[in-house]
Motif scaffolding. Structure first.
Motif, PDB file in Angstrom:
ATOM      1  N   ARG A 289      57.478  35.336  32.642  1.00 26.13           N
ATOM      2  CA  ARG A 289      56.902  35.853  33.878  1.00 26.13           C
ATOM      3  C   ARG A 289      55.569  35.169  34.132  1.00 26.13           C
ATOM      4  N   VAL A 290      55.233  35.038  35.384  1.00 22.94           N
ATOM      5  CA  VAL A 290      53.918  34.517  35.759  1.00 22.94           C
ATOM      6  C   VAL A 290      53.314  35.480  36.780  1.00 22.94           C
ATOM      7  N   ALA A 291      52.010  35.422  36.936  1.00 24.93           N
ATOM      8  CA  ALA A 291      51.321  36.293  37.883  1.00 24.93           C
ATOM      9  C   ALA A 291      50.723  35.464  39.010  1.00 24.93           C
ATOM     10  N   CYS A 292      50.791  35.990  40.206  1.00 27.13           N
ATOM     11  CA  CYS A 292      50.167  35.342  41.359  1.00 27.13           C
ATOM     12  C   CYS A 292      48.652  35.313  41.141  1.00 27.13           C
ATOM     13  N   ILE A 293      48.041  34.171  41.371  1.00 27.53           N
ATOM     14  CA  ILE A 293      46.606  34.060  41.125  1.00 27.53           C
ATOM     15  C   ILE A 293      45.783  34.756  42.196  1.00 27.53           C
ATOM     16  N   LEU A 294      46.412  35.165  43.310  1.00 26.91           N
ATOM     17  CA  LEU A 294      45.691  35.835  44.387  1.00 26.91           C
ATOM     18  C   LEU A 294      45.809  37.353  44.311  1.00 26.91           C
ATOM     19  N   CYS A 295      47.034  37.877  44.216  1.00 25.79           N
ATOM     20  CA  CYS A 295      47.225  39.334  44.197  1.00 25.79           C
ATOM     21  C   CYS A 295      47.594  39.848  42.818  1.00 25.79           C
ATOM     22  N   HIS A 296      47.820  38.936  41.865  1.00 27.28           N
ATOM     23  CA  HIS A 296      48.133  39.266  40.470  1.00 27.28           C
ATOM     24  C   HIS A 296      49.487  39.962  40.301  1.00 27.28           C
ATOM     25  N   ALA A 297      50.349  39.897  41.323  1.00 27.06           N
ATOM     26  CA  ALA A 297      51.679  40.488  41.207  1.00 27.06           C
ATOM     27  C   ALA A 297      52.523  39.667  40.242  1.00 27.06           C
ATOM     28  N   PRO A 298      53.275  40.305  39.333  1.00 31.29           N
ATOM     29  CA  PRO A 298      54.114  39.555  38.387  1.00 31.29           C
ATOM     30  C   PRO A 298      55.350  39.001  39.078  1.00 31.29           C
ATOM     31  N   MET A 299      55.781  37.836  38.630  1.00 31.50           N
ATOM     32  CA  MET A 299      56.980  37.195  39.168  1.00 31.50           C
ATOM     33  C   MET A 299      57.865  36.730  38.027  1.00 31.50           C
ATOM     34  N   LEU A 300      59.145  37.045  38.108  1.00 32.76           N
ATOM     35  CA  LEU A 300      60.109  36.534  37.143  1.00 32.76           C
ATOM     36  C   LEU A 300      60.290  35.039  37.346  1.00 32.76           C
ATOM     37  N   PRO A 316      43.261  21.159  38.099  1.00 30.04           N
ATOM     38  CA  PRO A 316      42.336  20.902  36.986  1.00 30.04           C
ATOM     39  C   PRO A 316      41.413  22.088  36.717  1.00 30.04           C
ATOM     40  N   ARG A 317      41.458  23.113  37.582  1.00 26.79           N
ATOM     41  CA  ARG A 317      40.612  24.291  37.415  1.00 26.79           C
ATOM     42  C   ARG A 317      41.485  25.507  37.104  1.00 26.79           C
ATOM     43  N   GLN A 318      41.027  26.344  36.196  1.00 28.25           N
ATOM     44  CA  GLN A 318      41.738  27.567  35.869  1.00 28.25           C
ATOM     45  C   GLN A 318      41.276  28.672  36.821  1.00 28.25           C
ATOM     46  N   HIS A 319      42.059  28.883  37.872  1.00 19.74           N
ATOM     47  CA  HIS A 319      41.685  29.854  38.895  1.00 19.74           C
ATOM     48  C   HIS A 319      41.814  31.293  38.408  1.00 19.74           C
ATOM     49  N   SER A 320      42.656  31.519  37.410  1.00 22.21           N
ATOM     50  CA  SER A 320      42.894  32.873  36.918  1.00 22.21           C
ATOM     51  C   SER A 320      43.248  32.802  35.438  1.00 22.21           C
ATOM     52  N   LYS A 321      43.089  33.923  34.742  1.00 23.63           N
ATOM     53  CA  LYS A 321      43.454  33.968  33.333  1.00 23.63           C
ATOM     54  C   LYS A 321      44.956  33.775  33.135  1.00 23.63           C
ATOM     55  N   SER A 322      45.729  34.019  34.175  1.00 24.69           N
ATOM     56  CA  SER A 322      47.180  33.862  34.072  1.00 24.69           C
ATOM     57  C   SER A 322      47.620  32.406  34.141  1.00 24.69           C
ATOM     58  N   CYS A 323      46.725  31.498  34.552  1.00 22.59           N
ATOM     59  CA  CYS A 323      47.072  30.068  34.612  1.00 22.59           C
ATOM     60  C   CYS A 323      47.245  29.525  33.200  1.00 22.59           C
TER      61      CYS A 323
END
Length: 438
Positions: A289-300, A316-323
């Motif tokens: 699963r990954v998370a949207c970097i804007l709304c943090h909703a999980p995606m299969l 090249p930038r880590q926009h969110s901890k989920s990246c």
């Protein structure tokens, strides 16, 4: 419409007439149609199939054989490619694209008429699922039955109709982003040309992952692909198998097509470099699963295109901890994802606006279910604040200038004023955007 693929395949060589005629079940004959066998009809030993190519016939009762000498197949394949060159949309394809698409649905639907079998009642197709067994490995009935069952399960792909009244909208044709060709919806590949060409800064070469390499060398991708064939073909992998496309029903009707949704692999053997890179990166991090970097909703994450209900991109930038951190051609990149709702800005709070010029960010033109090899937020700067040096805050470009390629905005460059090297155009999202609330 191409004929359906033969689903009934017996033992290796069991239906071959030459083997029966010669009373020698250990050999078969080259079944190349339309041209002479380049080896003078030399028999093919079934105990050593390393130097042959397997084909299938859609005639259930075909008795013409299943194997060709590799050089015979190559010669015959060239005649089919020549025919494909004169067919419909394939006229605009490059030689590489025609070769890549020939045995996939995209090309075979156009070229099957040139693939007539010796039996006279069917059409041949290269068996993309077949892997030559090691020398001396004799076929067994139970092994063949298991292989047939596994193959039928793989071919049981979900219907492309998203609903009863959208049957004709979502076609099984490849989308805009691929490993071999450009996009019809900008920006769609690492080499997509920027809207304004006046002025140039930095390198104009494309980033590696959206092209043939798709984020790593081909040899490295081949190693990963061996692992993922085992995962996907077994059906027991960590990634989900998409059962339907109902999640895309919320899209506008004119977007329910393969130009806006990535539907098919582009690789010769159904193993697209981009998909291989994404799934191997996620598997190495034990995540499905990954998370949207804007709304943090999980995606299969799914094992076939469309990979997610949104799109991936590299930055090249880590926009969110989920990246997820990964290496692409020796450079550190972060695999990031944005969900379909944020790309389309459906709900309140989903739309982003520039803090400086109030221009809304629009991701609705991006192809869903695939990956961009550059930062999609940096690729289209809306004002001069997005063009300033991260160190001295002086503009790197004049307001009317734009770089040649979307990927150029994700490269490390040197400031012409203070000489600081950085990813100056890839800004932190909170620095650039604010959410639009009703």
């Amino acid at each position: 419409m191409a004929p359906r693929r033969n689903q009934q395949e017996g033992l290796v060589g069991a239906m071959d007439p030459e083997a029966i005629e010669n009373h020698d079940a250990s050999v078969t004959r080259c079944c190349v149609p339309g041209v002479e066998c380049l080896r003078g009809d030399a028999p093919i030993p079934l105990e050593d199939l390393r130097d042959v190519v397997k084909v299938t016939c859609n005639n259930d009762h075909c008795s013409a054989g299943r194997y060709m000498h590799r050089e015979c197949f190559d010669e015959w394949e060239q005649t089919v490619l020549t025919y494909l060159k004169s067919c419909g949309r394939a006229r605009s394809w490059s030689e590489r694209q025609r070769h890549q698409n020939l045995w996939t649905k995209k090309g075979y639907d156009l070229a099957f008429k040139a693939c007539g079998c010796r039996c006279g009642k069917g059409h041949l197709k290269k068996d993309l699922d077949w892997v030559p067994p090691p020398p001396g490995f004799g076929p067994k009935e139970d092994d063949s039955a298991k292989k047939k069952k596994r193959r039928n399960k793989q071919n049981n792909r979900p219907s492309l109709a998203v609903s009863a009244h959208h049957n004709s909208e979502l076609r099984a044709r490849t989308g805009s982003l691929s490993s071999s060709n450009g996009s019809s919806s900008p920006p769609a590949s690492a080499s997509s040309v920027s809207p304004v060409h006046s002025g140039s800064f930095g390198s104009s070469s494309s980033s590696g992952c959206g092209g043939g390499g798709s984020g790593s060398s081909k040899m490295g991708c081949c190693r990963r692909d061996i692992f993922f064939r085992k995962i996907h073909n077994s059906g027991n992998g960590i990634f989900s198998r998409r059962q339907d496309f109902s999640s895309f029903n919320s899209l506008p009707r004119h977007k329910l097509n393969s130009y806006h949704i990535k539907m098919e692999d582009e690789g010769n053997h159904g193993n697209d470099d981009t998909r291989c890179f994404i799934l191997s990166t996620l598997a190495a991090n034990h995540t499905s699963r990954v998370a949207c970097i804007l709304c943090h909703a999980p995606m299969l994450v799914y094992d076939r295109y469309p990979l997610i209900d949104g799109t991936f991109f590299l930055s090249p930038r880590q926009h969110s901890k989920s990246c997820i951190e990964t290496k692409v051609e020796g450079r550190t990149q972060f695999l990031s994802a944005v969900c379909m709702g944020c790309l389309e800005a459906w709900a309140p709070g989903r739309r982003l606006r520039c803090r400086y010029c109030n221009t809304p960010w629009d991701g609705s033109s991006l192809v869903l279910g695939t990956m961009y090899s550059y930062d999609i937020f940096a690729a289209m700067p809306c004002c001069t604040e997005r063009l300033k040096c991260n160190s001295c805050q002086k503009p790197l470009l004049m307001p009317h200038q734009r770089l040649n390629f979307f990927s150029d905005y994700s490269h490390r460059v040197a400031c012409p004023h203070c000489t600081a090297q950085d990813f100056h155009f890839v800004k932190p999202l909170p620095f650039c955007y604010a959410r639009e609330w009703p």
